[in-house]
Design a protein around this motif. Structure first.
Motif, PDB file in Angstrom:
ATOM      1  N   ALA A  46      -1.341   1.007   7.405  1.00 10.52           N
ATOM      2  CA  ALA A  46      -1.867   0.469   8.663  1.00 10.52           C
ATOM      3  C   ALA A  46      -3.158  -0.301   8.415  1.00 10.52           C
ATOM      4  O   ALA A  46      -3.892   0.000   7.470  1.00 10.52           O
ATOM      5  CB  ALA A  46      -2.129   1.611   9.640  1.00 10.52           C
ATOM      6  N   PRO A  47      -3.466  -1.298   9.248  1.00  6.75           N
ATOM      7  CA  PRO A  47      -4.781  -1.937   9.173  1.00  6.75           C
ATOM      8  C   PRO A  47      -5.872  -0.915   9.474  1.00  6.75           C
ATOM      9  O   PRO A  47      -5.606   0.147  10.040  1.00  6.75           O
ATOM     10  CB  PRO A  47      -4.711  -3.004  10.279  1.00  6.75           C
ATOM     11  N   GLY A  79       0.794  -1.226   0.000  1.00 12.19           N
ATOM     12  CA  GLY A  79       0.000   0.000   0.000  1.00 12.19           C
ATOM     13  C   GLY A  79       0.819   1.265   0.000  1.00 12.19           C
ATOM     14  O   GLY A  79       0.282   2.347   0.265  1.00 12.19           O
ATOM     15  N   LEU A  80       2.106   1.171  -0.308  1.00 15.08           N
ATOM     16  CA  LEU A  80       2.964   2.353  -0.278  1.00 15.08           C
ATOM     17  C   LEU A  80       2.808   3.207  -1.533  1.00 15.08           C
ATOM     18  O   LEU A  80       3.088   4.400  -1.521  1.00 15.08           O
ATOM     19  CB  LEU A  80       4.433   1.940  -0.123  1.00 15.08           C
ATOM     20  N   ARG A  88      -0.710   1.981  13.013  1.00 12.90           N
ATOM     21  CA  ARG A  88       0.624   1.494  12.684  1.00 12.90           C
ATOM     22  C   ARG A  88       1.243   2.491  11.712  1.00 12.90           C
ATOM     23  O   ARG A  88       0.623   2.844  10.708  1.00 12.90           O
ATOM     24  CB  ARG A  88       0.567   0.110  12.037  1.00 12.90           C
ATOM     25  N   GLN A  89       2.476   2.907  11.999  1.00 21.35           N
ATOM     26  CA  GLN A  89       3.142   3.874  11.142  1.00 21.35           C
ATOM     27  C   GLN A  89       4.301   3.227  10.399  1.00 21.35           C
ATOM     28  O   GLN A  89       5.072   2.444  10.974  1.00 21.35           O
ATOM     29  CB  GLN A  89       3.649   5.063  11.968  1.00 21.35           C
ATOM     30  N   ILE A 127      -1.781  -4.648   2.227  1.00 13.41           N
ATOM     31  CA  ILE A 127      -1.591  -5.233   3.553  1.00 13.41           C
ATOM     32  C   ILE A 127      -0.195  -4.878   4.054  1.00 13.41           C
ATOM     33  O   ILE A 127       0.807  -5.343   3.503  1.00 13.41           O
ATOM     34  CB  ILE A 127      -1.746  -6.772   3.527  1.00 13.41           C
ATOM     35  N   GLY A 128      -0.124  -4.050   5.087  1.00 12.28           N
ATOM     36  CA  GLY A 128       1.148  -3.772   5.728  1.00 12.28           C
ATOM     37  C   GLY A 128       1.562  -4.954   6.594  1.00 12.28           C
ATOM     38  O   GLY A 128       0.734  -5.790   6.962  1.00 12.28           O
ATOM     39  N   LYS A 129       2.841  -5.033   6.942  1.00 17.59           N
ATOM     40  CA  LYS A 129       3.342  -6.176   7.711  1.00 17.59           C
ATOM     41  C   LYS A 129       4.366  -5.730   8.743  1.00 17.59           C
ATOM     42  O   LYS A 129       5.076  -4.742   8.570  1.00 17.59           O
ATOM     43  CB  LYS A 129       3.993  -7.199   6.773  1.00 17.59           C
TER      44      LYS A 129
END
Length: 567
Positions: free
Chosen positions: A317-318, A58-59, A323-324, A68-70
């Motif tokens: 972030a979800p 998602g960047l 979340r950063q 989906i970030g991880k």
């Protein structure tokens, strides 16, 4: 690079001028060691440049719902040769895989093609499909609708019959009364007419009761006929669901047995054993798939000495969490704490900061006091009430200062990290009346906060419902399904370089409400300076409860308190 350690990564630049960690990282509250920061930067450059696999973090497309970030982790390790390098890991799956080059493998590969997990999961999936098919059966929908309709119609007709019987009783009572009145004159004809009327009215009453009985019997038969067909469906569904539950429980237990974790003593425990003494006794879903346990397991099984740990978020972030991108985070409480408690047994760690009394050496400023109430200016990093590990708090300090107080003292609370005005009740009556003002929201509160970034709008309102993060307390989540309503109004005071000072007016008082409303992407999307949970740690949390307006609990006189924030 030692060729025997395929996942061991050497630093791309010399690190001779860095001091190695004296103790291992306390994983649940830490500042990353400089070498871990260096390792994280090197891993992040790899994530930006590698072309071996694709994953939408998602960047580039921020609004893509599939992004989906991880969470990624680096473990600083020392090889038996003496070389210091690091291991890399990710939580869960990335690019639909749990095996990627450069990263340590999972502790157990549940996605292995020939493994039991996929085969047994396929059986559960097949039952799910049958259940879904059964639920989608048009006959089931027809029978359900028919049962509902007949039940409703039967209630309406039975109620109509009961009302008719009530009216019938009233009519018969009136007729009987009139006939009895005529019979009072001992007129034989009137007496005979009364007797005939009683017989007639009795038959009418019996007829109405029989009609109600027959109506009940008719609808009971109608509904029973449909219900018996529905029961056939429901029994089959119940049998399938029970089979699914039993298979799922058995598979879960079998799966947890495969996740086996070592420690420095060479002791191995599986998830079932590790979690047996926790409150729920059962490991949460996803246990053992986080980056930290993967990293430590690989180190223990490859004779690498763990030196320090750090985990960072990569990507968007979800929806519910804060979340950063690139920010370091502590290991989660519910899934990782029991596992890491076992794996780090015997390793000398940094002191747990949560066991250190942050209020030591600090004094409470008394702003106002009389015989029934006290107003204080609470310092930052000072508990309002005794905690699990630390007793020193506003409550204990005020209790010592006013040993004869009969009230409950604490009327409302501030987060430990938040500074500012607190009211305490010294008598039972004053305490109760002050509490009532907070409950009825007649007390006006205003907070001052310094937030990261420049807020363009001058004022506005945030309404994001909140609930506790069950897997990582004390963090809070934005949850539109189960969250409690939370409302905050904000107003810009001034913009200072790349930061903004704002007034915050909370209408509700949810845990971490102001911190989440500022930091969440659907709120201001700018964390409060120094917020170590939802932003970045600094010398303190720049949040201050600076203004209170209330009514004196005994004199009813209006009172105002205004204390400037000392950021």
């Amino acid at each position: 690079m030692p060729t025997s350690e395929l996942c061991f990564t050497s630093f791309s630049h010399p690190i001779d001028h860095y001091a190695l960690p004296e103790r291992f990282t306390f994983p649940f509250y830490y500042e990353p060691h400089p070498l871990c920061e260096l390792a994280a930067e090197q891993l992040q450059r790899h994530l930006e440049s590698q072309t071996e696999w694709q994953h939408n973090f998602g960047l580039e497309i921020q609004e893509n719902n599939k992004a989906i970030g991880k969470m990624f982790g680096v473990l600083l390790v020392q090889h038996i040769s003496g070389e210091v390098g690091f291991l890399s890991a990710f939580s869960g799956k990335v690019a639909d895989s749990n095996h990627l080059p450069h990263f340590v493998p999972p502790v157990f590969d549940m996605l292995e093609e020939d493994g039991f997990f996929k085969a047994e999961l396929a059986e559960i999936t097949e039952i799910n499909a049958i259940i879904k098919q059964q639920l989608a059966n048009p006959l089931l929908a027809e029978l359900t609708a028919a049962a509902k309709a007949k039940s409703l119609t039967s209630k309406e007709q039975l109620e109509a019959q009961r009302q008719e019987m009530i009216e019938g009783r009233k009519s018969r009572k009136a007729q009987r009364a009139e006939a009895e009145l005529h019979a009072q004159d001992n007129d034989q004809e009137a007496i005979d007419a009364l007797e005939q009327l009683k017989i007639k009215l009795g038959k009418e009453s019996v007829q109405e009761k029989n009609t109600l009985r027959d109506l009940k019997l008719f609808w009971d038969n109608e509904i029973t006929s449909i219900q018996s067909q529905l029961d056939t469906f429901n029994i089959e569904l119940s049998t399938l669901k029970t089979a699914r539950k039993n298979l799922s429980n058995a598979l879960q237990k079998k799966l947890f047995q495969q996740y086996k974790f070592l420690n420095t003593h060479g002791i191995e425990k599986d998830l079932n054993d590790i979690f047996k003494d926790t409150p729920n006794h059962i490991p949460p879903a996803g246990s053992g798939e986080c980056a930290a346990p993967k990293l430590l397991q690989y180190a223990f099984t490859h004779d690498l000495k763990p030196l320090a740990l750090a985990e960072f978020w990569w990507g968007v972030a979800p929806k519910s969490e804060i979340r950063q991108h690139k920010k370091f985070y502590a290991s989660c409480q519910s899934k990782c704490q029991p596992i890491l408690g076992h794996m780090l047994d015997g390793i000398e760690m940094d002191e747990n900061p949560l066991l250190i009394n942050p209020a030591e050496g600090k004094d409470i400023d008394i702003i106002y006091e009389d015989e029934c109430m006290v107003v204080i200016n609470k310092p930052a990093d000072f508990l309002s009430v005794p905690g699990k590990n630390i007793q020193d708090s506003v409550y204990t300090r005020i209790q010592q200062r006013y040993p004869n107080a009969t009230g409950g003292l604490i009327v409302h609370r501030l987060d430990m990290a938040t500074s500012g005005l607190m009211i305490l009740g010294l008598t039972k009556k004053a305490h109760k009346r002050l509490q009532k003002q907070f409950i009825n929201r007649t007390i006006e509160k205003r907070y001052t906060a310094l937030i990261e970034g420049v807020l363009t709008q001058d004022e506005g309102m945030i309404t994001l419902p909140l609930r506790g993060d069950l897997y990582d307390r004390p963090r809070q989540l934005v949850c539109f399904e189960h969250g409690k309503p939370a409302e905050t109004t904000y107003q810009v005071i001034e913009r200072i370089k790349n930061k903004t000072k704002v007034y915050l007016y909370p209408k509700t008082g949810r845990t971490h409400q102001l911190r989440v409303h500022c930091a969440h992407k659907l709120g201001l999307n700018m964390p409060i300076v120094g917020d170590d949970l939802y932003g970045k740690k600094a010398n303190r949390l720049h949040l201050h409860a600076g203004y209170l307006s209330l009514t004196h609990p005994m004199t009813k006189e209006p009172m105002e308190f205004d204390i400037e924030a000392e950021f």
